[in-house]
Design a protein around this motif. Structure first.
Motif, PDB file in Angstrom:
ATOM      1  N   VAL A  78       0.838  -1.201   0.000  1.00 25.13           N
ATOM      2  CA  VAL A  78       0.000   0.000   0.000  1.00 25.13           C
ATOM      3  C   VAL A  78       0.875   1.254   0.000  1.00 25.13           C
ATOM      4  O   VAL A  78       1.874   1.322   0.720  1.00 25.13           O
ATOM      5  CB  VAL A  78      -0.939  -0.004   1.227  1.00 25.13           C
ATOM      6  CG1 VAL A  78      -1.768   1.272   1.277  1.00 25.13           C
ATOM      7  CG2 VAL A  78      -1.857  -1.218   1.171  1.00 25.13           C
ATOM      8  N   SER A  79       0.470   2.252  -0.784  1.00 31.02           N
ATOM      9  CA  SER A  79       1.247   3.484  -0.865  1.00 31.02           C
ATOM     10  C   SER A  79       0.369   4.638  -1.338  1.00 31.02           C
ATOM     11  O   SER A  79      -0.609   4.436  -2.069  1.00 31.02           O
ATOM     12  CB  SER A  79       2.422   3.327  -1.829  1.00 31.02           C
ATOM     13  OG  SER A  79       3.073   4.571  -2.055  1.00 31.02           O
ATOM     14  N   THR A  80       0.737   5.841  -0.929  1.00 31.22           N
ATOM     15  CA  THR A  80       0.188   7.034  -1.551  1.00 31.22           C
ATOM     16  C   THR A  80       0.732   7.115  -2.980  1.00 31.22           C
ATOM     17  O   THR A  80       1.719   6.466  -3.316  1.00 31.22           O
ATOM     18  CB  THR A  80       0.611   8.283  -0.776  1.00 31.22           C
ATOM     19  OG1 THR A  80       2.028   8.225  -0.564  1.00 31.22           O
ATOM     20  CG2 THR A  80      -0.090   8.378   0.571  1.00 31.22           C
ATOM     21  N   PHE A  81       0.101   7.940  -3.818  1.00 30.26           N
ATOM     22  CA  PHE A  81       0.559   8.022  -5.204  1.00 30.26           C
ATOM     23  C   PHE A  81       0.089   9.317  -5.846  1.00 30.26           C
ATOM     24  O   PHE A  81      -0.801  10.008  -5.349  1.00 30.26           O
ATOM     25  CB  PHE A  81       0.050   6.819  -6.012  1.00 30.26           C
ATOM     26  CG  PHE A  81      -1.441   6.821  -6.259  1.00 30.26           C
ATOM     27  CD1 PHE A  81      -1.973   7.406  -7.402  1.00 30.26           C
ATOM     28  CD2 PHE A  81      -2.310   6.242  -5.339  1.00 30.26           C
ATOM     29  CE1 PHE A  81      -3.345   7.414  -7.625  1.00 30.26           C
ATOM     30  CE2 PHE A  81      -3.679   6.239  -5.545  1.00 30.26           C
ATOM     31  CZ  PHE A  81      -4.199   6.828  -6.696  1.00 30.26           C
ATOM     32  N   GLN A  82       0.699   9.617  -6.980  1.00 33.40           N
ATOM     33  CA  GLN A  82       0.251  10.680  -7.876  1.00 33.40           C
ATOM     34  C   GLN A  82       0.244  10.100  -9.281  1.00 33.40           C
ATOM     35  O   GLN A  82       1.253   9.548  -9.736  1.00 33.40           O
ATOM     36  CB  GLN A  82       1.172  11.896  -7.816  1.00 33.40           C
ATOM     37  CG  GLN A  82       0.833  12.993  -8.815  1.00 33.40           C
ATOM     38  CD  GLN A  82      -0.524  13.633  -8.537  1.00 33.40           C
ATOM     39  OE1 GLN A  82      -0.804  14.071  -7.430  1.00 33.40           O
ATOM     40  NE2 GLN A  82      -1.383  13.649  -9.546  1.00 33.40           N
ATOM     41  N   ALA A  83      -0.887  10.196  -9.968  1.00 34.30           N
ATOM     42  CA  ALA A  83      -1.008   9.628 -11.308  1.00 34.30           C
ATOM     43  C   ALA A  83      -1.333  10.734 -12.304  1.00 34.30           C
ATOM     44  O   ALA A  83      -2.098  11.653 -11.997  1.00 34.30           O
ATOM     45  CB  ALA A  83      -2.100   8.553 -11.332  1.00 34.30           C
ATOM     46  N   VAL A  84      -0.748  10.649 -13.493  1.00 32.98           N
ATOM     47  CA  VAL A  84      -0.996  11.653 -14.528  1.00 32.98           C
ATOM     48  C   VAL A  84      -1.324  10.969 -15.846  1.00 32.98           C
ATOM     49  O   VAL A  84      -0.850   9.868 -16.128  1.00 32.98           O
ATOM     50  CB  VAL A  84       0.226  12.582 -14.729  1.00 32.98           C
ATOM     51  CG1 VAL A  84       0.523  13.359 -13.451  1.00 32.98           C
ATOM     52  CG2 VAL A  84       1.457  11.800 -15.180  1.00 32.98           C
ATOM     53  N   VAL A 161       2.059   6.423 -13.214  1.00 30.51           N
ATOM     54  CA  VAL A 161       1.685   6.414 -11.797  1.00 30.51           C
ATOM     55  C   VAL A 161       2.974   6.476 -10.970  1.00 30.51           C
ATOM     56  O   VAL A 161       3.879   5.669 -11.159  1.00 30.51           O
ATOM     57  CB  VAL A 161       0.887   5.142 -11.428  1.00 30.51           C
ATOM     58  CG1 VAL A 161       0.466   5.192  -9.954  1.00 30.51           C
ATOM     59  CG2 VAL A 161      -0.336   5.005 -12.329  1.00 30.51           C
ATOM     60  N   MET A 162       3.041   7.447 -10.074  1.00 29.79           N
ATOM     61  CA  MET A 162       4.213   7.642  -9.213  1.00 29.79           C
ATOM     62  C   MET A 162       3.847   7.264  -7.782  1.00 29.79           C
ATOM     63  O   MET A 162       2.912   7.832  -7.215  1.00 29.79           O
ATOM     64  CB  MET A 162       4.673   9.101  -9.284  1.00 29.79           C
ATOM     65  CG  MET A 162       5.133   9.519 -10.669  1.00 29.79           C
ATOM     66  SD  MET A 162       5.223  11.327 -10.904  1.00 29.79           S
ATOM     67  CE  MET A 162       3.490  11.680 -11.300  1.00 29.79           C
ATOM     68  N   TYR A 163       4.563   6.304  -7.212  1.00 29.41           N
ATOM     69  CA  TYR A 163       4.254   5.797  -5.889  1.00 29.41           C
ATOM     70  C   TYR A 163       5.558   5.437  -5.184  1.00 29.41           C
ATOM     71  O   TYR A 163       6.653   5.605  -5.740  1.00 29.41           O
ATOM     72  CB  TYR A 163       3.335   4.581  -5.991  1.00 29.41           C
ATOM     73  CG  TYR A 163       3.980   3.371  -6.636  1.00 29.41           C
ATOM     74  CD1 TYR A 163       4.373   2.272  -5.876  1.00 29.41           C
ATOM     75  CD2 TYR A 163       4.198   3.319  -8.021  1.00 29.41           C
ATOM     76  CE1 TYR A 163       4.970   1.162  -6.472  1.00 29.41           C
ATOM     77  CE2 TYR A 163       4.797   2.227  -8.615  1.00 29.41           C
ATOM     78  CZ  TYR A 163       5.175   1.148  -7.846  1.00 29.41           C
ATOM     79  OH  TYR A 163       5.783   0.055  -8.430  1.00 29.41           O
ATOM     80  N   THR A 164       5.465   4.951  -3.954  1.00 29.05           N
ATOM     81  CA  THR A 164       6.647   4.444  -3.260  1.00 29.05           C
ATOM     82  C   THR A 164       6.344   3.045  -2.732  1.00 29.05           C
ATOM     83  O   THR A 164       5.214   2.557  -2.875  1.00 29.05           O
ATOM     84  CB  THR A 164       7.089   5.384  -2.120  1.00 29.05           C
ATOM     85  OG1 THR A 164       8.396   5.004  -1.670  1.00 29.05           O
ATOM     86  CG2 THR A 164       6.105   5.363  -0.956  1.00 29.05           C
ATOM     87  N   LYS A 165       7.316   2.402  -2.151  1.00 28.52           N
ATOM     88  CA  LYS A 165       7.127   1.048  -1.646  1.00 28.52           C
ATOM     89  C   LYS A 165       7.248   1.038  -0.119  1.00 28.52           C
ATOM     90  O   LYS A 165       8.088   1.750   0.442  1.00 28.52           O
ATOM     91  CB  LYS A 165       8.170   0.098  -2.245  1.00 28.52           C
ATOM     92  CG  LYS A 165       8.031  -0.116  -3.741  1.00 28.52           C
ATOM     93  CD  LYS A 165       9.041  -1.133  -4.253  1.00 28.52           C
ATOM     94  CE  LYS A 165       8.854  -1.397  -5.746  1.00 28.52           C
ATOM     95  NZ  LYS A 165       9.805  -2.412  -6.260  1.00 28.52           N
ATOM     96  N   PRO A 166       6.452   0.226   0.555  1.00 29.94           N
ATOM     97  CA  PRO A 166       6.581   0.122   2.018  1.00 29.94           C
ATOM     98  C   PRO A 166       7.985  -0.266   2.456  1.00 29.94           C
ATOM     99  O   PRO A 166       8.427   0.124   3.540  1.00 29.94           O
ATOM    100  CB  PRO A 166       5.554  -0.958   2.377  1.00 29.94           C
ATOM    101  CG  PRO A 166       4.538  -0.896   1.284  1.00 29.94           C
ATOM    102  CD  PRO A 166       5.307  -0.559   0.044  1.00 29.94           C
ATOM    103  N   SER A 167       8.696  -0.998   1.611  1.00 31.76           N
ATOM    104  CA  SER A 167      10.060  -1.410   1.970  1.00 31.76           C
ATOM    105  C   SER A 167      11.019  -0.229   2.018  1.00 31.76           C
ATOM    106  O   SER A 167      12.116  -0.333   2.583  1.00 31.76           O
ATOM    107  CB  SER A 167      10.566  -2.447   0.962  1.00 31.76           C
ATOM    108  OG  SER A 167      10.561  -1.928  -0.359  1.00 31.76           O
TER     109      SER A 167
END
Length: 320
Positions: A78-84, A161-167
């Motif tokens: 699960v992660s926050t994200f910004q999509a364009v 889609v720009m997101y990050t990883k819990p790791s």
């Protein structure tokens, strides 16, 4: 004991104590400010919100913040994200993202999607790619890659889609301080103070920059594919995401021209947003003395369905 020797020993002792205290303070690395996430917003990529980018020349910052940024469950977690949604451009664009190094770092990963929202490319940022601005400018984790967004190629890139990883949460990025940069540039000894180290978190600031890399020609087969695609009904994902019409970027080819070309038969009705974009670019080319490019753009715009490109060219020439 000689006074100068005594002062020298005293100075070294004070410096040693300072280093020990500083090292002790840096032994405990900072933690991300917020690690709590909102509930997942969407069940699939088809239903996530996209920010529409209409122009292949684009620069904007996106704030990924608690309570305002959507959350999605990616394969990595699960992660926050910004999509364009990307601008359509006949050629390639350079897609560049700088994750601002501030209180914490949103360490980005990227999913590139086609028109059907299928993943066609995955990209990850690198801690080694640090971009330093000038004085009082931001420092970034810098990522850039080329994308084909040609509207006539059905398998080209349409979304990012720009997101990050819990790791990544709990990891860190270090970068050079202004003092270190100055000492490197001037050949001085490095400063005593350690360089900044920032934690990776779910929130941060992304600066997105897009610029045309190349221009290309449109083939008859591509035109047929485009016409067939526009004739189809709007796809469900476009309706659910409220995606606005896309401005098609022009084809610009350096070819000599001495007169306005014969009026081309339009392939379809052009959207008003596209008309405005073409006309603005035609006027810009004329004002900059790039008449050949402006003429070629008139022809290309009319093929795409423009009814005002020729008038815009003539008006621009009159006012030059």
């Amino acid at each position: 004991m000689d006074g100068s020797i005594y002062m020298d020993i005293r100075t070294r002792i004070v410096a040693l104590i300072f280093v020990i205290v500083l090292s002790a303070g840096c032994s405990q690395k900072p933690k991300p400010e917020d690690t709590m996430l909102a509930p997942v917003c969407c069940a699939s990529l088809e239903t996530i919100p996209f920010y529409q980018i209409a122009n292949p020349e684009f620069k904007q910052r996106f704030e990924i913040a608690p309570d305002t940024s959507p959350v999605f469950e990616f394969e990595s977690g699960v992660s926050t994200f910004q999509a364009v949604r990307l601008p359509e451009h006949v050629g390639t664009i350079n897609f560049r993202v700088g994750s601002v190094l501030e209180n914490q770092v949103f360490f980005p990963y990227f999913l590139v999607l086609d028109e059907k929202l299928s993943v066609i490319q995955k990209v990850a940022a690198s801690r080694e790619n640090i971009r330093y601005g000038t004085i009082r400018k931001s420092v970034y984790v810098d990522t850039q890659f080329e994308l084909d967004t040609n509207p006539y190629n059905l398998g080209s890139a349409r979304y990012v889609v720009m997101y990050t990883k819990p790791s990544e949460i709990g990891l860190f990025t270090s970068f050079k301080s202004a003092e270190t940069l100055r000492s490197d540039e001037q050949g001085y000894a490095p400063p005593i103070a350690a360089d900044p180290t920032l934690p990776h978190g779910y929130y941060g600031t992304l600066q997105v920059e897009i610029s045309p890399k190349t221009f290309g020609n449109v083939t008859n087969q591509q035109l047929k594919e485009k016409e067939a695609r526009t004739a189809e009904k709007t796809t469900p994902q476009a309706t659910s995401n409220n995606v606005s019409p896309v401005v098609v970027a022009p084809v610009v080819v350096d070819e000599p021209a001495t007169a306005v070309p014969a009026k081309s038969k339009p392939s379809s009705q052009m959207l008003q947003e596209s008309e405005d974009f073409y006309n603005q670019l035609i006027t810009t080319f004329v004002n900059e003395g790039e008449v050949d490019k402006a003429l070629k753009l008139v022809e290309e715009a009319e093929k795409a369905g423009s009814k005002s490109a020729r008038d815009a060219f003539i008006e621009a020439v009159k006012n030059k």
